[in-house]
Design an enzyme around this catalytic site. Structure first.
Site, PDB file in Angstrom:
ATOM      1  CB  SER A 703      -0.952   0.000   1.203  1.00  0.00           C
ATOM      2  OG  SER A 703      -1.895  -1.028   1.085  1.00  0.00           O
ATOM      3  N   GLY A 873      -5.187  -0.298  -0.331  1.00  0.00           N
ATOM      4  CA  GLY A 873      -5.484  -1.668  -0.734  1.00  0.00           C
ATOM      5  C   GLY A 873      -5.324  -2.725   0.325  1.00  0.00           C
ATOM      6  CD  GLU A 874      -0.773  -4.583   0.908  1.00  0.00           C
ATOM      7  OE1 GLU A 874      -0.307  -5.724   1.040  1.00  0.00           O
ATOM      8  OE2 GLU A 874      -0.077  -3.579   0.705  1.00  0.00           O
ATOM      9  N   GLY A 875      -4.808  -2.088   4.162  1.00  0.00           N
ATOM     10  CA  GLY A 875      -5.347  -1.847   5.493  1.00  0.00           C
ATOM     11  C   GLY A 875      -6.713  -2.473   5.693  1.00  0.00           C
TER      12      GLY A 875
END
Length: 915
Positions: A703, A873-875
């Site tokens: 991210s 995108g990843e949190g």
């Protein structure tokens, strides 16, 4: 002799005569003979619907529709017959408006399917749309399906005349500012018309002398190679060469980027083509180079491998056993360790009478990435002296370094190019075919094309590494304040070490993250096994860590007699708190987020209470999630910006786009930076990554791209502004700058400081920007079967200031879908059973609720993010599954500690709770 059949089809209203073999499918004829590349081939097994077309009024999957079954003069409608660039149909316009095309690979199939639905039912309900997509096997890994249903419903209203076509268009804000808006991503129009060319589409453009490649894969998990017999394969029709390790010009190894002092391996253990050993099922042993794909595949079946099987260690516990042999001789199976020492020794705290203690043992699954587009690429020797390799790489400069020595070239002799790609979700942070393509071109002197079947996609590429975590928490019985944490975890990373150190360090960074825990002792290790090698996957370690940590938080709340939300509220980060690695958080949004959630949570619990029956128990679960934007420690990206002759700009950034929106990321950031110049967004052009054309910007992972690459774009744009500005405050045209002898290209470099976690203590400041989420899941558990249905999923997200809401919505919806799959169905433990989409538990639309909700908090701009942004995108992938598992516990008392929570596990946990 190959016999042909002739048939006439009416394709998109045009009569076309085609010749085909008995085995030919409609998809192959459409793509390879009629060059209608909008029809995509994903799984080629009829499970994903990317290939959907309409035949005689019915939606069919063309990849499994044999040509000899079609009637003569059958009518066929493909995406090209729905609408073209500049003349979009309402469904296509609605798809653009709702951000329904993320990676876009599945988009033509969905639009075709929806066209068939609206022809049969012009007034569908949302449930009708969902049932139709389920019936026709339309699968999407990116969107969570909700935007797709939204798009169908609004397009239907336009087609019925209830709204104007113009209502589907984006309306530019009065201030002409697109930052924070729903401005469509620049690639959306090409995606909805099927004109964006992905790897397999570009492969059809290659010259006639291009070799078609097929892998010869091992079908055992661990073995010594005694010999490889290619003689029979070499005699097969169309075969040019059968390449083995002896044909590799370099050292035949992919460098795993090992640099951590705690690593005991050197990072050179992954062969390009296996030479002495097979380390996992699916390893590449040879490459067949032939004139056609079918010839290459047929010849690959004729290669014989003489193997001496060795003990196969299919999980970390087996590989750590005292009698286990070293998978890589000379390197222990436990090849990386990472301690965490924060505060005082927790052991005396756990022994006190005034504390409550909970403990648990948690195991996560080997989650497969399952993009709809399988891995594909091609390579050729250019007239510039460079070896050009075009693939789904999301780390072009990194991959050039990782494969160069292995294939026998210097990194600067490789031009690695990122094609438009149908999603990767992280697996392409590792080279999967780049070195194989390079070997083939260097050995044969001819261009080469390689595409994996879906079986090869599943058996050759990496998976999310399972974590086995033992942990315990201690809290003050009176106040509920957490006093201590201990954990010990093992990472089953398969046989290859690349990125294992970074993944293993995530355990000390994120087990217990979100809470002010003063005293922690932890130990993590990476373990070599013979199961699928571990690759980066969205969230990279976060989902494993938060499954354990958030499960224990709920158990601690139960032991203390507290509400799970209130326990989290008491302990979450506030000024003065530190992360597990001793870092002060960048911002403190969590108390306000919990306060906002509280009434919604209480209402959800009341709904669950009222709706529960003995047969169908309802439950509510919450889970906090945190993840960093960036690579551990200092992180840097470089770009350039060019002022063009039309007074627009081109952004030269190796910002790889695997569906997350690098196109709108670059355009949105540059537009915001250049607002004083008034350059319209349609005159801001992004570029596809190419190591021969752009400077290193780092991978599209962690991210990090919006923060790091976005920061570099802003820096370059600011240099342009400073140079172009005239004394009166207006700006020079490009022509005026050229006439004045001023530069028109500007470099931008941006670095975010940080301190890597100490090898000795684990303490450090690895990320300067974090993402914060809280999930609330509402579920139904059928007590007789153990089946779990997610009824509603809410995400509260603080990701700083938002660049583009369509892109961030899509990323979060995608995390919700993948979190549901991770929680309930997805696995790659049984290689034979789990090597298809359906077999691996892919979440089709019936598995994902239509009731998905995102609530943004934007009051905490990030100091190091451009215009206050963090990553996205990843949190949001860190904890959706944990909220679902906590909701199951709340519904029926079942604490499932091993993912996925399939019905039999839920039933077993219910029985254990009852006893």
């Amino acid at each position: 002799m190959e016999l042909l059949e002739r048939k006439t089809l009416i394709v998109n209203g045009v009569e076309r005569t085609v010749l085909f073999t008995k085995k030919a499918t409609l998809a192959e004829v459409l793509r390879e003979q009629l060059h209608l590349i909008g029809t995509k081939i994903g799984c080629a097994q009829g499970q994903c619907g990317a290939c959907s077309v309409i035949v005689d009024g019915k939606v069919v999957r063309s990849c499994i529709t044999k040509m000899d079954r079609l009637l003569d003069k059958a009518t066929v409608t493909t995406i090209e017959g729905i609408g073209q660039p500049g003349n979009l149909a309402p469904l296509q316009r609605s798809w653009v408006k709702h951000g329904a095309a993320q990676c876009g690979f599945c988009t033509p199939g969905f639009i075709i399917s929806a066209t068939g639905l609206l022809a049969a039912n012009p007034t569908p309900t949302r449930q009708n749309v969902r049932e139709w997509f389920q019936k026709h096997h339309n699968a999407c890994r990116c969107t969570g399906y909700k935007p797709l249903v939204d798009a169908v419903m609004e397009a239907a209203s336009v087609m019925r005349g209830e709204a104007t076509p113009e209502s589907l268009d984006f309306v530019m804000p009065a201030d002409k500012r697109i930052w924070g808006s729903t401005y469509p991503r620049p690639t959306a129009w090409a995606k909805v018309t099927g004109t964006l060319e992905y790897g397999a589409d570009l492969g059809l453009r290659l010259p006639q002398n291009t070799l078609q490649l097929a892998l010869v894969q091992a079908k055992v998990n661990h073995a010594l190679i005694r010999g490889i017999d290619t003689s029979e394969a070499e005699k097969m029709p169309g075969v040019c060469r059968v390449l083995t390790a002896k044909d590799v010009k370099g050292k035949n190894r992919i460098f795993g980027l090992v640099s951590n002092p705690n690593s005991k391996g050197d990072g050179w253990e992954r062969p390009i083509l296996c030479d002495t050993k097979v380390f996992q099922y699916g390893d590449a042993v040879a490459i067949v180079c032939a004139d056609t794909y079918a010839q290459a595949q047929a010849a690959a079946e004729k290669v014989r491998i003489d193997l001496e099987e060795l003990p196969a260690y299919m999980n970390a516990q087996a590989a750590m056993a005292d009698d286990a042999i070293e998978i890589h001789p000379g390197t222990p199976n436990i090849y990386f360790t990472q301690p965490l020492i924060k505060g005082d020794d927790p052991k005396p705290i756990f022994a006190r009478d005034d504390v409550a203690v909970v403990s648990g043992e948690f195991h996560t699954s080997r989650q497969p990435h399952m993009p709809i587009e399988p891995d594909v690429g091609f390579a050729y020797q250019g007239d510039d002296g460079l070896l050009h390799i075009h693939t789904k790489s999301i780390a072009v400069h990194v991959h050039a370094i990782m494969i160069a020595a292995g294939i026998g070239l210097a990194p600067d002799k490789i031009a690695l190019v990122a094609n438009p790609m149908g999603g990767t979700f992280g697996y392409k942070l590792s080279p999967t075919m780049e070195a194989l393509l390079g070997v083939a071109v260097l050995a044969t002197g001819r261009p080469a094309f390689l595409r994996y079947s879906y079986y090869q996609q599943m058996t050759y590429t990496g998976k999310r590494s399972p974590f086995h975590i033992k942990a315990r928490l201690a809290a003050d019985k009176k106040t509920g304040r957490i006093l201590a944490l201990e954990h010990d975890y093992s990472v089953d990373h398969g046989p290859y070490c690349e990125f294992a150190d970074g993944l293993s360090v995530r355990g000390i960074q994120f087990i217990g993250a979100g809470y002010d825990i003063p005293n922690i002792r932890g130990m993590g290790r990476a373990v070599a096994t013979n199961h699928a090698w571990g690759a980066a996957f969205r969230g990279f370690g976060g989902p494993q860590c938060f499954f354990a940590g958030e499960s224990l938080m709920d158990e601690l709340a139960l032991k203390l007699g507290m509400d799970p939300l209130e326990l989290r509220y008491i302990n979450c980060y506030r000024p003065g708190a530190t992360t597990p690695t001793g870092q002060e958080p960048d911002v403190y949004p969590l108390p306000a987020m919990f306060e906002f959630l509280r009434p919604r949570y209480q209402a959800a619990k009341e709904r669950a209470k009222q709706a529960s029956t003995p047969a169908r128990r309802k439950g509510v679960g919450i889970a906090l999630g945190i993840y960093g934007s960036g690579l551990d420690g200092p992180d840097t990206a470089a770009v350039w910006v060019r002022y063009d002759a039309d007074d627009g700009i081109t952004v030269g950034a190796a910002w790889e786009d695997h569906g997350q929106g690098a196109d709108i990321g670059a355009v949105g950031t540059a537009h915001e930076a250049l607002r004083p110049m008034g350059i319209p967004p349609e005159k801001i052009r992004f570029s596809w990554p190419d190591t021969s054309k752009q400077p290193p910007a780092g991978p599209a992972g962690g991210s990090r791209s919006q923060v790091l690459v976005g920061g570099a774009i802003r820096t370059a744009c600011e240099a342009l502004l400073a140079t172009a500005k005239k004394p009166d405050g207006t700006f020079m045209t490009q022509a005026a700058m050229v006439a004045a002898g001023k530069p028109t290209r500007f470099d931008g470099v941006y670095t975010v400081p940080g301190v890597p976690c100490s090898a000795e203590t684990g303490l450090g400041r690895p990320f300067m920007v974090y993402m914060y989420t809280i999930y609330m899941a509402e579920v139904t558990v059928e007590t007789a079967s153990g089946k779990v249905t997610v009824d509603h999923l809410t995400c509260l997200a603080d990701i700083g200031k938002i660049n583009n809401k369509l892109a961030t919505d899509g990323q979060i919806y995608g995390c919700m879908l993948q979190g549901i799959g991770y929680a309930l169905s997805e696995d790659y433990e049984d290689i034979k059973k789990h090597s298809t989409l359906a077999g691996a538990g892919f979440p089709f639309i019936e598995s994902v609720p239509d009731d998905l909700e995102i609530i943004y908090f934007q009051d905490n701009p990030r100091k190091f993010g451009p215009f206050g942004a963090a990553g996205t995108g990843e949190g949001p992938m860190a904890s959706p599954h944990a909220s679902i598992l906590n909701a199951i516990r709340n519904a029926c008392g079942a604490r499932v500690t091993s993912l996925p929570a399939r019905p039999e596990k839920v039933l077993a946990a219910m029985r254990a709770n009852a006893s």
